[in-house]
Design a protein around this motif. Structure first.
Motif, PDB file in Angstrom:
ATOM      1  N   GLY A  45       2.303  13.279   7.281  1.00 34.13           N
ATOM      2  CA  GLY A  45       1.398  12.161   7.487  1.00 34.13           C
ATOM      3  C   GLY A  45       0.877  11.551   6.198  1.00 34.13           C
ATOM      4  N   ARG A  46       1.429  11.951   5.064  1.00 34.25           N
ATOM      5  CA  ARG A  46       0.971  11.493   3.745  1.00 34.25           C
ATOM      6  C   ARG A  46       2.044  10.643   3.082  1.00 34.25           C
ATOM      7  N   THR A  47       1.662   9.965   2.033  1.00 40.41           N
ATOM      8  CA  THR A  47       2.661   9.307   1.202  1.00 40.41           C
ATOM      9  C   THR A  47       3.174  10.338   0.203  1.00 40.41           C
ATOM     10  N   ASP A  48       4.417  10.201  -0.211  1.00 41.90           N
ATOM     11  CA  ASP A  48       5.012  11.206  -1.107  1.00 41.90           C
ATOM     12  C   ASP A  48       4.337  11.261  -2.471  1.00 41.90           C
ATOM     13  N   THR A  49       3.787  10.145  -2.906  1.00 38.42           N
ATOM     14  CA  THR A  49       3.057  10.061  -4.168  1.00 38.42           C
ATOM     15  C   THR A  49       1.769   9.288  -3.898  1.00 38.42           C
ATOM     16  N   PRO A  50       0.791   9.331  -4.814  1.00 37.86           N
ATOM     17  CA  PRO A  50      -0.418   8.529  -4.600  1.00 37.86           C
ATOM     18  C   PRO A  50      -0.054   7.064  -4.343  1.00 37.86           C
ATOM     19  N   ILE A  51      -0.699   6.465  -3.371  1.00 33.28           N
ATOM     20  CA  ILE A  51      -0.403   5.069  -3.055  1.00 33.28           C
ATOM     21  C   ILE A  51      -0.915   4.138  -4.162  1.00 33.28           C
ATOM     22  N   LEU A  52      -1.901   4.590  -4.905  1.00 37.87           N
ATOM     23  CA  LEU A  52      -2.354   3.901  -6.109  1.00 37.87           C
ATOM     24  C   LEU A  52      -2.432   4.948  -7.221  1.00 37.87           C
ATOM     25  N   PRO A  53      -1.385   5.032  -8.050  1.00 37.77           N
ATOM     26  CA  PRO A  53      -1.347   6.067  -9.087  1.00 37.77           C
ATOM     27  C   PRO A  53      -2.297   5.761 -10.244  1.00 37.77           C
ATOM     28  N   ALA A  54      -2.507   6.755 -11.076  1.00 40.58           N
ATOM     29  CA  ALA A  54      -3.464   6.666 -12.186  1.00 40.58           C
ATOM     30  C   ALA A  54      -3.202   5.465 -13.090  1.00 40.58           C
ATOM     31  N   GLN A  55      -1.943   5.163 -13.380  1.00 39.16           N
ATOM     32  CA  GLN A  55      -1.656   4.064 -14.313  1.00 39.16           C
ATOM     33  C   GLN A  55      -2.039   2.695 -13.752  1.00 39.16           C
ATOM     34  N   ASP A  56      -2.212   2.564 -12.434  1.00 40.03           N
ATOM     35  CA  ASP A  56      -2.583   1.289 -11.815  1.00 40.03           C
ATOM     36  C   ASP A  56      -4.008   1.290 -11.275  1.00 40.03           C
ATOM     37  N   PHE A  57      -4.699   2.405 -11.420  1.00 34.20           N
ATOM     38  CA  PHE A  57      -6.014   2.586 -10.823  1.00 34.20           C
ATOM     39  C   PHE A  57      -7.072   1.788 -11.571  1.00 34.20           C
ATOM     40  N   ALA A  58      -7.897   1.049 -10.837  1.00 38.82           N
ATOM     41  CA  ALA A  58      -8.992   0.272 -11.428  1.00 38.82           C
ATOM     42  C   ALA A  58     -10.061   0.067 -10.369  1.00 38.82           C
ATOM     43  N   CYS A  59     -11.297  -0.145 -10.835  1.00 40.99           N
ATOM     44  CA  CYS A  59     -12.383  -0.452  -9.915  1.00 40.99           C
ATOM     45  C   CYS A  59     -12.099  -1.774  -9.220  1.00 40.99           C
ATOM     46  N   GLY A  60     -12.599  -1.914  -8.013  1.00 40.21           N
ATOM     47  CA  GLY A  60     -12.428  -3.146  -7.270  1.00 40.21           C
ATOM     48  C   GLY A  60     -12.463  -2.903  -5.779  1.00 40.21           C
ATOM     49  N   VAL A  61     -12.099  -3.950  -5.054  1.00 40.96           N
ATOM     50  CA  VAL A  61     -12.053  -3.889  -3.596  1.00 40.96           C
ATOM     51  C   VAL A  61     -10.590  -3.814  -3.173  1.00 40.96           C
ATOM     52  N   TYR A  62     -10.300  -2.898  -2.264  1.00 42.41           N
ATOM     53  CA  TYR A  62      -8.937  -2.652  -1.808  1.00 42.41           C
ATOM     54  C   TYR A  62      -8.900  -2.660  -0.288  1.00 42.41           C
ATOM     55  N   GLU A  63      -7.690  -2.787   0.246  1.00 44.35           N
ATOM     56  CA  GLU A  63      -7.505  -2.701   1.683  1.00 44.35           C
ATOM     57  C   GLU A  63      -6.224  -1.943   1.992  1.00 44.35           C
ATOM     58  N   LEU A  64      -6.349  -0.944   2.824  1.00 48.45           N
ATOM     59  CA  LEU A  64      -5.195  -0.241   3.377  1.00 48.45           C
ATOM     60  C   LEU A  64      -4.953  -0.804   4.765  1.00 48.45           C
ATOM     61  N   ILE A  65      -3.731  -1.194   5.045  1.00 45.02           N
ATOM     62  CA  ILE A  65      -3.370  -1.687   6.368  1.00 45.02           C
ATOM     63  C   ILE A  65      -2.384  -0.696   6.964  1.00 45.02           C
ATOM     64  N   PHE A  66      -2.795  -0.102   8.068  1.00 46.52           N
ATOM     65  CA  PHE A  66      -1.991   0.888   8.761  1.00 46.52           C
ATOM     66  C   PHE A  66      -1.335   0.211   9.971  1.00 46.52           C
ATOM     67  N   HIS A  67      -0.019   0.242  10.028  1.00 46.94           N
ATOM     68  CA  HIS A  67       0.714  -0.380  11.128  1.00 46.94           C
ATOM     69  C   HIS A  67       0.822   0.617  12.279  1.00 46.94           C
ATOM     70  N   ALA A  68      -0.327   0.817  12.924  1.00 44.92           N
ATOM     71  CA  ALA A  68      -0.470   1.844  13.956  1.00 44.92           C
ATOM     72  C   ALA A  68       0.334   1.532  15.205  1.00 44.92           C
ATOM     73  N   GLY A  69       0.426   0.263  15.591  1.00 42.02           N
ATOM     74  CA  GLY A  69       1.125  -0.105  16.812  1.00 42.02           C
ATOM     75  C   GLY A  69       2.579   0.316  16.799  1.00 42.02           C
ATOM     76  N   ASP A  70       3.255   0.088  15.695  1.00 44.22           N
ATOM     77  CA  ASP A  70       4.654   0.499  15.592  1.00 44.22           C
ATOM     78  C   ASP A  70       4.787   2.010  15.759  1.00 44.22           C
ATOM     79  N   TYR A  71       3.880   2.747  15.126  1.00 38.50           N
ATOM     80  CA  TYR A  71       3.895   4.206  15.249  1.00 38.50           C
ATOM     81  C   TYR A  71       3.619   4.633  16.699  1.00 38.50           C
ATOM     82  N   LEU A  72       2.598   4.049  17.317  1.00 36.06           N
ATOM     83  CA  LEU A  72       2.232   4.433  18.678  1.00 36.06           C
ATOM     84  C   LEU A  72       3.361   4.130  19.665  1.00 36.06           C
TER      85      LEU A  72
END
Length: 118
Positions: A45-72
């Motif tokens: 149930g996880r991503t194989d690597t961080p979805i936002l790794p250290a080299q791209d990490f910065a303060c700010g506003v983010y959004e994760l969109i989970f495509h739950a319908g396809d899974y369900l």
């Protein structure tokens, strides 16, 4: 040390990780959403690597969109269309560049929850 962002999805109706669920991460700016990553959850149930790794990490506003319908639908939990839950957006802020942020989704066909994990 730079922080990073991880996520995972648990299927609370079936009591197991939600494998094969598409997840999109965007950074929210004044001009709109900038897609940073798209992943599919693995057998845990996880991503194989961080979805936002250290080299791209910065303060700010983010959004994760989970495509739950396809899974369900794929797991036989879809039910009648339109589904009650199809796309689940979670918008959150990052304000500590040195921290590990973990944003999980606990999912069932008729409800979900999230929290800042570790």
């Amino acid at each position: 040390m730079a922080g990073y962002l991880t996520t995972h999805v648990l299927d609370t109706a079936r009591g197991c990780p939600a494998a094969g669920l598409r997840i999109v991460l965007s950074r929210i700016t004044e001009t709109g959403a900038e897609v940073l990553a798209e992943r599919v959850s693995n057998a845990d149930g996880r991503t194989d690597t961080p979805i936002l790794p250290a080299q791209d990490f910065a303060c700010g506003v983010y959004e994760l969109i989970f495509h739950a319908g396809d899974y369900l639908r794929g797991s036989g939990q879809g039910g009648a269309e339109p589904l009650f839950l199809d796309v689940v957006p979670i918008r959150f802020g990052i304000n500590d560049e040195g921290a590990h942020y973990h944003v999980p989704l606990l999912l069932s066909p008729y409800g979900y929850s999230t929290y800042r994990g570790s």
